[in-house]
Design a protein around this motif. Structure first.
Motif, PDB file in Angstrom:
ATOM      1  N   ASP A   4     -16.028  56.359 -61.504  1.00  0.00           N
ATOM      2  CA  ASP A   4     -16.363  55.117 -62.165  1.00  0.00           C
ATOM      3  C   ASP A   4     -16.048  53.921 -61.250  1.00  0.00           C
ATOM      4  OD1 ASP A   4     -17.394  53.845 -64.345  1.00  0.00           O
ATOM      5  OD2 ASP A   4     -15.427  53.469 -65.230  1.00  0.00           O
ATOM      6  N   LEU A   5     -14.866  53.946 -60.691  1.00  0.00           N
ATOM      7  CA  LEU A   5     -14.462  52.873 -59.781  1.00  0.00           C
ATOM      8  C   LEU A   5     -15.414  52.785 -58.589  1.00  0.00           C
ATOM      9  CD1 LEU A   5     -10.598  52.634 -59.349  1.00  0.00           C
ATOM     10  CD2 LEU A   5     -12.193  51.167 -60.560  1.00  0.00           C
ATOM     11  N   LEU A   8     -18.470  51.029 -59.529  1.00  0.00           N
ATOM     12  CA  LEU A   8     -18.279  49.579 -59.615  1.00  0.00           C
ATOM     13  C   LEU A   8     -18.268  48.943 -58.231  1.00  0.00           C
ATOM     14  CD1 LEU A   8     -15.554  49.246 -62.404  1.00  0.00           C
ATOM     15  CD2 LEU A   8     -17.981  48.647 -62.504  1.00  0.00           C
ATOM     16  N   LYS A   9     -17.545  49.577 -57.323  1.00  0.00           N
ATOM     17  CA  LYS A   9     -17.502  49.080 -55.947  1.00  0.00           C
ATOM     18  C   LYS A   9     -18.903  48.969 -55.376  1.00  0.00           C
ATOM     19  CE  LYS A   9     -12.982  50.551 -54.116  1.00  0.00           C
ATOM     20  NZ  LYS A   9     -12.326  51.335 -53.036  1.00  0.00           N
ATOM     21  N   ASN A  11     -21.657  48.740 -56.828  1.00  0.00           N
ATOM     22  CA  ASN A  11     -22.356  47.666 -57.516  1.00  0.00           C
ATOM     23  C   ASN A  11     -22.014  46.324 -56.900  1.00  0.00           C
ATOM     24  OD1 ASN A  11     -23.879  46.519 -59.562  1.00  0.00           O
ATOM     25  ND2 ASN A  11     -23.089  48.000 -61.052  1.00  0.00           N
ATOM     26  N   PHE A  12     -20.732  46.132 -56.712  1.00  0.00           N
ATOM     27  CA  PHE A  12     -20.253  44.879 -56.142  1.00  0.00           C
ATOM     28  C   PHE A  12     -20.804  44.669 -54.739  1.00  0.00           C
ATOM     29  CE2 PHE A  12     -16.981  42.628 -53.654  1.00  0.00           C
ATOM     30  CZ  PHE A  12     -16.964  41.436 -54.344  1.00  0.00           C
ATOM     31  N   GLY A  15     -24.384  43.747 -54.809  1.00  0.00           N
ATOM     32  CA  GLY A  15     -24.492  42.391 -55.348  1.00  0.00           C
ATOM     33  C   GLY A  15     -24.192  41.339 -54.297  1.00  0.00           C
ATOM     34  N   TYR A  37     -13.328  43.187 -48.609  1.00  0.00           N
ATOM     35  CA  TYR A  37     -12.648  42.431 -49.672  1.00  0.00           C
ATOM     36  C   TYR A  37     -12.046  43.365 -50.712  1.00  0.00           C
ATOM     37  CZ  TYR A  37     -11.744  38.862 -53.165  1.00  0.00           C
ATOM     38  OH  TYR A  37     -11.120  38.038 -54.058  1.00  0.00           O
ATOM     39  N   LEU A  38     -12.689  44.493 -50.923  1.00  0.00           N
ATOM     40  CA  LEU A  38     -12.195  45.439 -51.936  1.00  0.00           C
ATOM     41  C   LEU A  38     -11.227  46.461 -51.343  1.00  0.00           C
ATOM     42  CD1 LEU A  38     -15.281  46.140 -54.189  1.00  0.00           C
ATOM     43  CD2 LEU A  38     -13.485  44.409 -54.377  1.00  0.00           C
ATOM     44  N   SER A  39     -10.955  46.327 -50.063  1.00  0.00           N
ATOM     45  CA  SER A  39     -10.038  47.283 -49.432  1.00  0.00           C
ATOM     46  C   SER A  39      -8.621  46.706 -49.359  1.00  0.00           C
ATOM     47  CB  SER A  39     -10.534  47.611 -48.022  1.00  0.00           C
ATOM     48  OG  SER A  39      -9.483  48.180 -47.263  1.00  0.00           O
ATOM     49  N   PRO A  40      -7.630  47.470 -49.800  1.00  0.00           N
ATOM     50  CA  PRO A  40      -6.249  46.987 -49.763  1.00  0.00           C
ATOM     51  C   PRO A  40      -5.770  46.737 -48.333  1.00  0.00           C
ATOM     52  CG  PRO A  40      -6.468  48.935 -51.146  1.00  0.00           C
ATOM     53  CD  PRO A  40      -7.744  48.799 -50.382  1.00  0.00           C
ATOM     54  N   THR A  89      -9.098  35.843 -47.823  1.00  0.00           N
ATOM     55  CA  THR A  89      -9.094  35.757 -49.286  1.00  0.00           C
ATOM     56  C   THR A  89      -9.041  34.317 -49.773  1.00  0.00           C
ATOM     57  OG1 THR A  89      -6.698  36.059 -49.245  1.00  0.00           O
ATOM     58  CG2 THR A  89      -8.054  38.019 -49.626  1.00  0.00           C
ATOM     59  N   PHE A  91     -11.005  31.444 -50.174  1.00  0.00           N
ATOM     60  CA  PHE A  91     -12.415  31.080 -50.092  1.00  0.00           C
ATOM     61  C   PHE A  91     -12.625  29.623 -49.719  1.00  0.00           C
ATOM     62  CE2 PHE A  91     -12.401  34.666 -53.079  1.00  0.00           C
ATOM     63  CZ  PHE A  91     -13.152  35.527 -52.311  1.00  0.00           C
TER      64      PHE A  91
ATOM     65  N   PHE B 133      -5.430  46.579 -58.132  1.00  0.00           N
ATOM     66  CA  PHE B 133      -5.784  45.789 -56.948  1.00  0.00           C
ATOM     67  C   PHE B 133      -7.185  45.205 -57.073  1.00  0.00           C
ATOM     68  CE2 PHE B 133      -7.937  45.656 -52.858  1.00  0.00           C
ATOM     69  CZ  PHE B 133      -7.156  44.731 -52.208  1.00  0.00           C
ATOM     70  N   LEU B 134      -8.117  46.030 -57.519  1.00  0.00           N
ATOM     71  CA  LEU B 134      -9.495  45.562 -57.697  1.00  0.00           C
ATOM     72  C   LEU B 134      -9.542  44.385 -58.660  1.00  0.00           C
ATOM     73  CD1 LEU B 134     -11.936  48.584 -57.869  1.00  0.00           C
ATOM     74  CD2 LEU B 134     -11.512  46.945 -56.054  1.00  0.00           C
ATOM     75  N   ARG B 137      -8.403  41.167 -57.021  1.00  0.00           N
ATOM     76  CA  ARG B 137      -9.374  40.594 -56.080  1.00  0.00           C
ATOM     77  C   ARG B 137     -10.569  39.988 -56.813  1.00  0.00           C
ATOM     78  NH1 ARG B 137      -8.631  41.865 -50.140  1.00  0.00           N
ATOM     79  NH2 ARG B 137      -6.443  41.233 -50.181  1.00  0.00           N
ATOM     80  N   PHE B 144     -13.071  31.465 -58.103  1.00  0.00           N
ATOM     81  CA  PHE B 144     -13.782  30.668 -57.102  1.00  0.00           C
ATOM     82  C   PHE B 144     -15.181  30.310 -57.592  1.00  0.00           C
ATOM     83  CE2 PHE B 144     -16.601  30.641 -53.352  1.00  0.00           C
ATOM     84  CZ  PHE B 144     -16.123  29.501 -52.746  1.00  0.00           C
TER      85      PHE B 144
END
Lengths: 174, 174
Positions: A4-5, A8-9, A11-12, A15, A37-40, A89, A91, B133-134, B137, B144
């Motif tokens: 699921d995650l 979502l990733k 998708n993001f 996008g 951006y989605l990576s720790p 991060t 912006f 974490f997601l 972010r 923003f």
DNA sequence: TACTATGTTTAGTACAAACTAAACGTTCTA
DNA sequence: TAGAACGTTTAGTTTGTACTAAACATAGTA
């Protein structure tokens, strides 16, 4: 669940690719930034290859562009030849960087042309009605550009305060 | 002399074409607007053909786009089947129109996706550290976008006052 | 009704930009 | 020094988009 995650990733990522394209940047840039951006933690070029589906070449050039814009940062680690990258991060800082980047562009060069043209026209005699008309129109245009310029300058200088300050002020205005 | 003016006009036209391209609009749009903006009276499609060097087809489609953006206005004259066009001279109004136009675009659709994704994530449990974490972010990103949105809204609503008011306020800020 | 004037639509073309694949240059390691 | 690991560069392909040329639709005119 973890699937699921991942969904979502994905998708993001797509996008943000579209957003990137919409604003005139390569879609790859958006994808790379999204992944980072989605990576720790920082990611290597190879990891970007696998996660975005782009080739090394594309990653290489896009990463350079993102760095120039200040949207990502290289974080080479000692004892490791690989280059690692992580997303900016803040912006607001990124926006300022982009605005500054665009200063030396075709755009400002064209604006400068308008300014010079107007100066020349205004210095000469303008008894000619057609010439007078031109002067009037160009002056209005120049005033507009000047206003935009000031606006950009102001935003560029907003160091500590974020855009939300501007927003608040504007809300007060009306 | 008159040749001189013609030269200046031509310069302006190509300059605005470049600006147009720079901001992701067809260069023809810039050229057409430039011609109209420097013309004292409304121009017909044929006159635009001769003055821009584009073909009827290109003029037709680009003129439609410019109208949609509110950058030019059709001014059909009675007893004349021709369509005449003139440039909008209130740039602030034009800016507002363009901003509104862009509301229903890929961009805002993507932003909406982020919002929905975040909502879904936040409603579920986030004991999973990766998930947490997601959420963090995405929330920063959403904040923003919200700020940007408010800014655009504010500018859109600035009816009487121009951008120069904003400029003044910003100058006071720092 | 034929003819003219006008704007739109369509099929095809030209061009720019982003990407892929692969060669290349470096630097590290055995 | 040979080989491997990385990142960059280059040549070629793909793709999207703005344009041209010409057919078309519509409405006014003789």
């Amino acid at each position: 669940m973890a699937n699921d995650l991942q969904q979502l990733k994905q998708n993001f990522i797509s996008g943000l690719s579209n957003i990137s394209g919409f604003w005139g940047f390569p879609k790859g840039m958006g994808a790379i930034f999204a992944v980072l951006y989605l990576s720790p933690g920082p990611l290597s070029l190879d990891e970007l290859v696998t996660q975005t589906g782009l080739t090394k070449g594309a990653i290489s050039t896009n990463v350079r562009g993102l760095s120039r814009l200040g949207l990502i940062h290289a974080a080479s680690q000692l004892g490791d030849r690989k280059d690692y990258y992580q997303a900016e991060t803040d912006f607001y800082r990124a926006v300022r960087a982009i605005l500054q980047e665009r200063r030396n562009s075709d755009f400002d060069r064209a604006v400068e042309t308008v300014r010079l043209t107007l100066e020349k026209l205004e210095s000469d005699d303008n008894s000619d009605p057609e010439r007078a008309f031109l002067v009037e129109r160009l002056r209005a245009l120049k005033d507009f550009f000047d206003a935009l310029d000031s606006l950009v300058n102001a935003v560029t200088r907003l160091d500590g305060l974020g855009l939300h300050t501007v927003q608040t002020v504007l809300k007060i205005l009306k």
